[in-house]
Design a protein around this motif. Structure first.
Motif, short mmCIF file in Angstrom:
data_model
loop_
_atom_site.label_atom_id
_atom_site.label_comp_id
_atom_site.label_asym_id
_atom_site.label_seq_id
_atom_site.Cartn_x
_atom_site.Cartn_y
_atom_site.Cartn_z
N VAL A 12 -98.59 45.24 151.68
CA VAL A 12 -98.22 45.10 153.11
C VAL A 12 -98.79 44.70 153.51
O VAL A 12 -100.03 45.26 153.79
N GLN A 13 -98.20 43.93 154.49
CA GLN A 13 -99.55 43.57 156.39
C GLN A 13 -99.27 44.97 157.04
O GLN A 13 -98.50 46.06 157.15
N ALA A 14 -100.07 44.90 157.87
CA ALA A 14 -100.28 46.55 159.39
C ALA A 14 -99.26 46.63 159.79
O ALA A 14 -98.74 45.96 160.33
N GLY A 15 -98.73 47.16 159.84
CA GLY A 15 -97.18 47.53 160.86
C GLY A 15 -96.74 48.24 160.02
O GLY A 15 -95.67 48.25 159.73
N GLY A 16 -96.06 47.41 158.76
CA GLY A 16 -95.51 47.67 158.34
C GLY A 16 -95.14 48.84 157.59
O GLY A 16 -96.03 49.97 157.64
N SER A 17 -94.46 48.92 156.33
CA SER A 17 -94.09 50.14 155.98
C SER A 17 -94.08 50.22 154.80
O SER A 17 -93.59 49.25 154.03
N LEU A 18 -94.35 51.91 154.20
CA LEU A 18 -94.08 51.74 151.94
C LEU A 18 -93.73 53.04 152.51
O LEU A 18 -93.56 54.18 153.04
N ARG A 19 -92.54 53.12 150.73
CA ARG A 19 -92.25 54.18 150.41
C ARG A 19 -92.44 54.76 148.98
O ARG A 19 -92.96 53.91 148.23
N LEU A 20 -94.20 55.41 149.09
CA LEU A 20 -94.11 56.16 147.52
C LEU A 20 -93.86 57.27 147.42
O LEU A 20 -92.90 58.07 147.86
N SER A 21 -93.70 57.59 145.92
CA SER A 21 -92.14 58.21 144.95
C SER A 21 -93.30 59.07 144.12
O SER A 21 -94.01 58.43 143.55
N CYS A 22 -93.07 59.93 143.67
CA CYS A 22 -93.82 61.28 142.56
C CYS A 22 -92.64 61.73 142.08
O CYS A 22 -92.17 62.68 142.50
N VAL A 23 -92.49 61.11 140.16
CA VAL A 23 -91.47 62.01 139.46
C VAL A 23 -92.04 62.55 138.99
O VAL A 23 -93.06 62.00 138.51
N ALA A 24 -91.61 64.46 138.65
CA ALA A 24 -92.59 64.95 137.81
C ALA A 24 -91.40 65.47 136.51
O ALA A 24 -90.40 65.18 136.88
N SER A 25 -92.37 65.56 135.27
CA SER A 25 -91.45 66.12 134.29
C SER A 25 -91.84 67.16 134.32
O SER A 25 -92.56 67.83 133.16
N VAL A 26 -91.44 68.70 134.67
CA VAL A 26 -90.51 69.72 134.18
C VAL A 26 -89.50 70.02 134.74
O VAL A 26 -88.63 69.37 135.72
#
Length: 127
Positions: A12-26
Motif C-alpha cells: 500500500v502507498q503511504a497514507g493508505g489503509s489495510l486491515r489484518l485479520s487473525c482467525v483462530a482454530s479454537v
C-alpha cells in the motif's frame, strides 16, 4: 493446539489503509487475549497492539496510537488490526499471537507471554 492464521497483508502507498485479520482454530476463543507484533528486517520483533478477552481493554505502542485499531469478533474467532495512515516505517511482517488467560482484563506487550503464534503477514508501505 491453537492455530492462528493471518491475512490481509499487502502493498500500500503511504497514507493508505489495510486491515489484518487473525482467525483462530479454537473452541473458546473468548478465553484468549490476543496481540499483534511486527518484525522488520534486521530488527527485533516489537509489540504493536493487544486486546483482552472481552475486547474492552486494548493497548498500543505509542507509534501507532490514533492510527491503528485492534478489535475482536468472538463469533468469528477473529481479531482484526485496522491500520490507517500507514507510513513506510510500518513495513514489517505482522504476527498474531494468543494467550489463554484467566484474568479478564489481562493484556501484555511481552511476546514471551503468548503461547500461540501465526505464520505472519507481510505489510509493505511505499513512500
Amino acid at each position: 493446539q491453537v492455530q492462528l492464521v493471518e491475512s490481509g497483508g499487502g502493498l500500500v502507498q503511504a497514507g493508505g489503509s489495510l486491515r489484518l485479520s487473525c482467525v483462530a482454530s479454537v473452541r473458546t476463543f473468548s478465553n484468549y487475549a490476543v496481540a499483534w507484533f511486527r518484525q522488520s528486517p534486521g530488527k527485533e520483533r516489537e509489540f504493536v497492539a493487544a486486546i483482552n478477552r472481552s475486547g474492552g481493554t486494548t493497548r498500543y505502542i505509542d507509534s501507532v496510537k490514533g492510527r491503528f485499531t485492534i478489535s475482536r469478533d468472538d463469533a468469528k474467532n477473529t481479531v482484526y488490526l485496522q491500520m490507517n495512515s500507514l507510513k513506510p516505517e510500518d513495513t514489517a511482517v505482522y504476527y498474531c499471537a494468543a494467550a489463554l488467560v484467566g484474568a479478564s482484563l489481562w493484556v501484555s506487550p511481552i511476546s514471551s507471554q503468548y503461547e500461540y503464534w501465526g505464520q505472519g503477514a507481510q505489510v509493505t508501505v511505499s513512500s
